[in-house]
Enzyme design. Structure first.
Site, mmCIF file in Angstrom:
data_model
loop_
_atom_site.group_PDB
_atom_site.id
_atom_site.type_symbol
_atom_site.label_atom_id
_atom_site.label_comp_id
_atom_site.label_asym_id
_atom_site.label_seq_id
_atom_site.Cartn_x
_atom_site.Cartn_y
_atom_site.Cartn_z
ATOM 1 N N HIS A 87 -7.282 40.809 -0.350
ATOM 2 C CA HIS A 87 -5.968 40.254 -0.716
ATOM 3 C C HIS A 87 -5.009 40.523 0.438
ATOM 4 C CE1 HIS A 87 -2.713 39.120 -3.531
ATOM 5 N NE2 HIS A 87 -2.002 40.013 -2.864
ATOM 6 N N VAL A 88 -4.472 39.443 1.007
ATOM 7 C CA VAL A 88 -3.557 39.553 2.147
ATOM 8 C C VAL A 88 -2.123 39.439 1.649
ATOM 9 C CG1 VAL A 88 -2.845 38.566 4.347
ATOM 10 C CG2 VAL A 88 -5.265 38.567 3.704
ATOM 11 N N THR A 89 -1.249 40.296 2.155
ATOM 12 C CA THR A 89 0.167 40.178 1.828
ATOM 13 C C THR A 89 0.998 40.636 3.018
ATOM 14 O OG1 THR A 89 1.832 40.675 0.131
ATOM 15 C CG2 THR A 89 0.447 42.503 0.867
ATOM 16 N N ARG A 122 0.013 26.010 -8.528
ATOM 17 C CA ARG A 122 -0.763 27.103 -9.110
ATOM 18 C C ARG A 122 -0.240 27.482 -10.491
ATOM 19 N NH1 ARG A 122 -4.266 29.349 -5.209
ATOM 20 N NH2 ARG A 122 -4.570 31.260 -6.412
ATOM 21 N N GLU A 225 -12.351 31.544 -4.113
ATOM 22 C CA GLU A 225 -11.355 32.527 -4.527
ATOM 23 C C GLU A 225 -11.932 33.348 -5.671
ATOM 24 O OE1 GLU A 225 -7.228 31.702 -5.316
ATOM 25 O OE2 GLU A 225 -7.313 29.841 -4.172
#
Length: 281
Positions: A87-89, A122, A225
């Protein structure tokens, strides 16, 4: 690699996916011994995940478009529950993750990678009836995920926000967990979960089947995903990958200020550099 906040960080050279030596089938492929004295038995075709169907959890929904590949019968597959997820943030969002002690679906990020239109998509696309994609925390199955590479190469597509185009790659961090920590309600989509063409494997068995199906055309699994319903606890993060030492110091300070226990920290610049398209062929 850190076991807590302090300590000496070294580059993760043994396995880029964070596994101990010998536990990663990608970095340490296992030797397959063949007994030539026995006849080779031909296997029948593996059963593909089917769709579309309106069905409860534990099944797969939405059809695969024509022309997409079938399951690779002989490819060794790491069990889905053992796979690492990414998970990229932006680093500015990490403080709220520490405050919530979890990555929460639906949280309002200080710097959002998605454009308003993509965020709205989404919120309307459904995994199952009544549960939009936005109700799940998204993860990738690879640190070289296709969507992440798009951001690293300029984020020019309308999916991405102006902030995603302006922010340097060194301002992001990557939180690494495992599919197993999500539990039996894990969901896997074979592409961007908001895409009208996306198929979903709902539940561990269906998710595993969908992942095996995706391996034929996407052996590095850069498109699927993994979705965690509601939130993903910070205590289940097994590794926090950081692009450089200055960001590492900022992360350490945020962790100290929060009073939370730190996951393992590792400075690993390659995960924050674009992938050569030729390498994905």
């Amino acid at each position: 690699m850190d076991s807590a906040v302090g300590g000496t960080v070294r580059y993760v050279a043994e396995c880029i996916h964070g596994f101990e030596e010998g536990l990663c089938d990608s970095c340490y492929p296992r030797e397959v011994k063949v007994d030539e004295s026995k006849p080779v038995m031909k296997r029948g075709k593996a059963a593909a995940v089917r769709g579309p169907r309106t069905v409860p959890a534990g099944t797969t929904t939405r059809p695969r478009s024509r022309g997409e590949g079938r399951i690779a019968a002989a490819r060794p597959v790491v069990p889905l529950g053992s796979r690492r997820i990414y998970h990229v943030t932006h680093i500015s969002n990490f403080e709220s993750i520490l405050h919530d002690v979890a990555i929460r679906a639906g949280a309002t990020p200080m710097i959002d990678l998605l454009s308003p239109e993509a965020r709205a998509a989404r919120s309307t696309a459904e995994v199952v009836a009544g549960e939009p994609v936005s109700a799940f925390v998204p993860f990738a199955l690879s640190p070289d995920a296709a969507w992440w590479n798009l951001i690293l190469t300029g984020a020019i597509e309308p999916t991405w926000s102006d902030a995603a185009r302006k922010e340097a790659a060194t301002q992001y961090i990557m939180l690494v967990g495992t599919v197993g920590a999500i539990g039996p309600d894990v969901v896997v989509s074979d592409r961007d979960a908001a895409s009208p063409l996306a198929r979903f494997g709902v539940g561990l068995n269906a998710a595993s089947a969908l992942m095996r199906s995706a391996l034929e055309d996407d052996p590095e699994l850069i498109h699927p995903e993994v979705l965690a319903r509601g939130d993903y606890p910070l205590e289940q993060i097994v590794l926090l990958a950081i692009p450089n030492e200055p960001v590492r110091e900022r992360v350490k300070q945020l962790i100290r200020d929060s009073g939370e226990q730190a996951p393992k920290l590792a400075v690993y610049p390659p995960w924050f550099q674009p992938t050569d398209p030729d390498d994905e062929a």
